[in-house]
Design an enzyme around this catalytic site. Structure first.
Site, mmCIF file in Angstrom:
data_model
loop_
_atom_site.group_PDB
_atom_site.id
_atom_site.type_symbol
_atom_site.label_atom_id
_atom_site.label_comp_id
_atom_site.label_asym_id
_atom_site.label_seq_id
_atom_site.Cartn_x
_atom_site.Cartn_y
_atom_site.Cartn_z
ATOM 1 N N LYS A 211 3.093 1.784 -13.295
ATOM 2 C CA LYS A 211 2.256 2.920 -13.677
ATOM 3 C C LYS A 211 3.154 4.091 -14.105
ATOM 4 C CE LYS A 211 -1.224 5.992 -11.746
ATOM 5 N NZ LYS A 211 -2.162 6.265 -10.669
ATOM 6 N N GLU A 217 12.799 -0.090 -7.965
ATOM 7 C CA GLU A 217 12.873 -1.558 -7.925
ATOM 8 C C GLU A 217 12.549 -2.148 -9.296
ATOM 9 O OE1 GLU A 217 11.298 0.357 -5.828
ATOM 10 O OE2 GLU A 217 11.600 -0.285 -3.748
ATOM 11 N N GLY A 272 -2.432 2.593 -8.070
ATOM 12 C CA GLY A 272 -1.677 1.335 -8.161
ATOM 13 C C GLY A 272 -2.372 0.180 -7.454
ATOM 14 N N ARG A 273 -2.849 0.433 -6.245
ATOM 15 C CA ARG A 273 -3.456 -0.657 -5.458
ATOM 16 C C ARG A 273 -4.873 -0.980 -5.908
ATOM 17 N NH1 ARG A 273 -2.300 3.915 -2.770
ATOM 18 N NH2 ARG A 273 -3.945 5.092 -1.728
ATOM 19 N N LYS A 509 11.988 6.651 0.032
ATOM 20 C CA LYS A 509 12.519 6.485 -1.327
ATOM 21 C C LYS A 509 13.623 7.505 -1.602
ATOM 22 C CE LYS A 509 8.270 5.221 -3.849
ATOM 23 N NZ LYS A 509 7.340 5.701 -4.860
HETATM 24 O O1 F6P Z 1 4.893 2.290 -3.020
HETATM 25 C C1 F6P Z 1 4.232 3.311 -3.648
HETATM 26 C C2 F6P Z 1 3.691 2.936 -4.984
HETATM 27 O O2 F6P Z 1 3.513 4.149 -5.649
HETATM 28 C C3 F6P Z 1 2.413 2.139 -4.931
HETATM 29 O O3 F6P Z 1 1.299 2.904 -4.656
HETATM 30 C C4 F6P Z 1 2.418 1.530 -6.288
HETATM 31 O O4 F6P Z 1 1.486 0.492 -6.388
HETATM 32 C C5 F6P Z 1 3.851 1.085 -6.373
HETATM 33 O O5 F6P Z 1 4.580 2.131 -5.752
HETATM 34 C C6 F6P Z 1 4.369 0.827 -7.752
HETATM 35 O O6 F6P Z 1 4.302 1.957 -8.569
HETATM 36 P P1 F6P Z 1 4.474 1.861 -10.138
HETATM 37 O O7 F6P Z 1 3.374 1.030 -10.682
HETATM 38 O O8 F6P Z 1 4.436 3.264 -10.628
HETATM 39 O O9 F6P Z 1 5.802 1.211 -10.414
#
Ligand code: F6P
Length: 546
Positions: A211, A217, A272-273, A509
């Site tokens: 997102k 990661e 995200g979730r 983080k």
């Molecule tokens: O771990 C926190 C978080 O923001 C989640 O809510 C989200 O799904 C995930 O990291 C990945 O985020 P992104 O889609 O921005 O990489």
């Protein structure tokens, strides 16, 4: 001006009445509740969007339900539902609308939020996803050397991974078997190495799903994927044939080198979730095909409509959300076990962990004041019957009360011999055994030696919900996910928390980034850490491979 603090849920008369009522229920056995009431099961069931919920094996009476429903009313659950569906900024701490429900509205619907018709935008993206998926599936999208794409690797983490993996596994029966689907999430290089070890770069497409397009990661894995590809294909130009992005951040996508023509967008109002049915589901659409993906969206939408319109007493997500409150806050349960009797749902509990725990793992109310009740329980689980031979012992005879959601289907996609009947017999047997147990007298009557009697006695009174559907189709998966999304919402409203932010993931983080610099020698050695962390860091620096 003084801040107006809304009344705490614990001060509602229905909460107090529930506390009173719990005293009585704590010593009431499910055996009594069933034996005196032949109509119980018929009353305590609800159906919606292709799913049957039997909640009769819960430690409740009609009075419990009335009080829980009263509690929902006093927390103005209906208004909150209306606000979410209407696009109000209910995610207060981020000042955002929460509109995953708009991702599955039919094309004919219209929903204007902050001046924009979001339904039109949603369908534009869906149509682009569809046309791209068709090109991958019919082989007309070619890699840089002219070979069709055979391998699809989704790179993402959290909501940008768990939904796609879970849906791929759940709907594997519908998946294109001529293609390989892999999912890379962990920063551990092993994840990438093992996912790509046997893949040919010329036939591989990476979907970088993020997102924000800043997640450490995912960006680290995406850069590794880029290098992996260029090692074989050499030319920068090949990137656009082998990388697409799913993101809300077009600038970052473009600076990574992905053509924004190959970017599929979504919006800040999709958490995200809550994003597996947005463009984050691109890998799902490629796997199961656009028609099946749209059927999945229809299933989501059917449950949304059920949640929005069904009376609370017959509303699956409302009932499940209220039952979670009942066990968490009145019985003091710490966890909920989700036990799918379907191998295809093997990643469903992991998916639910983010959905439920990132949403409702909160310690303050919306207004910032500390909560005065427990909030989100720990969700966990494994597919049955594997769990039966591992942790069910504790559920049956341990000292903790663990409410359960059993999930099963009338039909198997793989009807081999008697397997499915045996599987379902186990599901039914577990619910019954947990609820009713076996008394010491029954154990004795079976001729068990006195020494063993206490060990072989089952107290019972262990509550469970049973969710049944005809078959695990794309539509049913959509309904099932939406059911949990809205049940999380319901509990969150009762607790008065923001179920849509996740500030709790930030601190770790930030600290990791600082330690990364220290390991790399970019910032002063042994920064201001506690002595324990400093010692561990020192050990790692001395022992790591340079
Ligand atoms: O771990 C926190 C978080 O923001 C989640 O809510 C989200 O799904 C995930 O990291 C990945 O985020 P992104 O889609 O921005 O990489």
């Amino acid at each position: 001006m003084a801040r107006i603090i809304p009344p705490r849920v614990t001060s509602h008369p229905s909460w107090k009445a529930l506390k009173e009522h719990h005293r009585e229920m704590a010593s009431t056995h499910l055996r009594e509740l069933f034996s005196g009431d032949p109509g119980r099961a018929a009353r305590m069931r609800a159906e919606g969007a292709g799913i049957l919920l039997d909640y009769s094996k819960n430690r409740i009476t009609d009075r419990t339900l009335d009080l829980l429903l009263e509690l929902a009313e006093s927390c103005r659950l209906s208004d909150h539902i209306r606000n979410m569906f209407g696009g109000q900024h209910i995610n207060k701490t981020e000042n955002r609308a929460v509109l995953h429900v708009a991702l599955r509205l039919p094309r004919s619907a219209r929903l204007v939020v902050d001046g924009v018709d979001v339904v039109r935008e949603v369908h534009e993206v869906l149509d682009r996803m569809e046309s791209f998926s068709r090109k991958i599936r019919d082989g007309s999208w070619k890699g840089a050397t002219g070979r069709p794409i055979k391998n699809i690797v989704n790179i993402g983490i959290g909501g940008s991974d768990l939904g796609p993996v879970m849906a791929y596994e759940a709907l594997r029966f519908y998946a294109d078997r001529s293609r390989v689907f892999r999912f890379v999430s962990n920063i551990d290089g092993t994840d990438f190495a093992e996912a790509t070890r046997d893949l040919d770069p010329e036939e591989t497409l990476f979907i970088v799903s993020s997102k924000t397009f800043t997640t450490l990661e995912t960006m680290t894995n995406a850069h590794t994927a880029r290098r992996w590809l260029l090692e074989s294909l050499k030319k920068e130009e090949s990137i656009r044939h082998h990388f697409v992005a799913v993101s809300t951040n077009s600038q970052a996508v473009s600076s990574f080198g992905i053509d924004t023509a190959n970017m599929f967008g979504f919006w800040d109002w999709v958490g995200g979730r809550y994003s597996m049915d947005s463009a984050i589901g691109l890998s799902t659409m490629i796997a199961i095909g656009p028609e099946n993906f749209r059927k999945m969206l229809e299933g989501f939408h059917a449950m949304d409509e059920h949640f929005r319109t069904a009376p609370f007493a017959k509303n699956l997500p409302v009932l499940m959300g209220l039952l979670t409150v009942w066990y968490t806050n009145f019985f003091g349960s710490q966890t909920v076990a989700v036990l799918p009797y379907d191998q295809y749902l093997k990643r469903f509990p992991a998916y639910l962990q983010q959905l439920t725990m990132e949403s409702n793992g909160k310690h303050v109310h919306l207004d910032g004041s500390p909560v005065d009740t427990d909030t989100g329980p720990i969700f966990w689980g494994e597919p049955g019957t594997n769990g039966q031979h591992s942790f069910y012992q504790l559920i049956h005879q341990g000292t903790r009360l663990i409410p359960i959601d059993f999930i099963g289907f009338a039909r198997s996609h793989n009807p081999i011999g008697e397997h499915h009947d045996i599987l379902m017999a186990n599901l039914l047997a577990q619910g019954e055994a947990l609820a009713f147990g076996k008394t010491a007298d029954e154990v004795r009557a079976a001729g068990v030696p006195e020494l063993q009697v206490p060990h072989r006695t089952f107290e019972g009174n262990r509550p469970s919900n049973t969710l049944l559907a005809r078959e695990l189709t794309p539509a049913v998966l959509g309904s099932l996910v939406a059911l949990y999304e809205h049940s999380v919402f319901t509990s969150g409203i009762i607790w008065g928390i923001d179920s849509f932010d996740q500030w709790g993931v930030e601190l770790g983080k930030v600290m990791a980034v600082r330690i990364i610099d220290e390991i790399a020698g970019k910032s002063p050695e042994g920064g201001p850490h506690d002595s324990g962390t400093a010692q561990l860091l020192d050990w790692y620096r001395k022992n790591r491979k340079k």
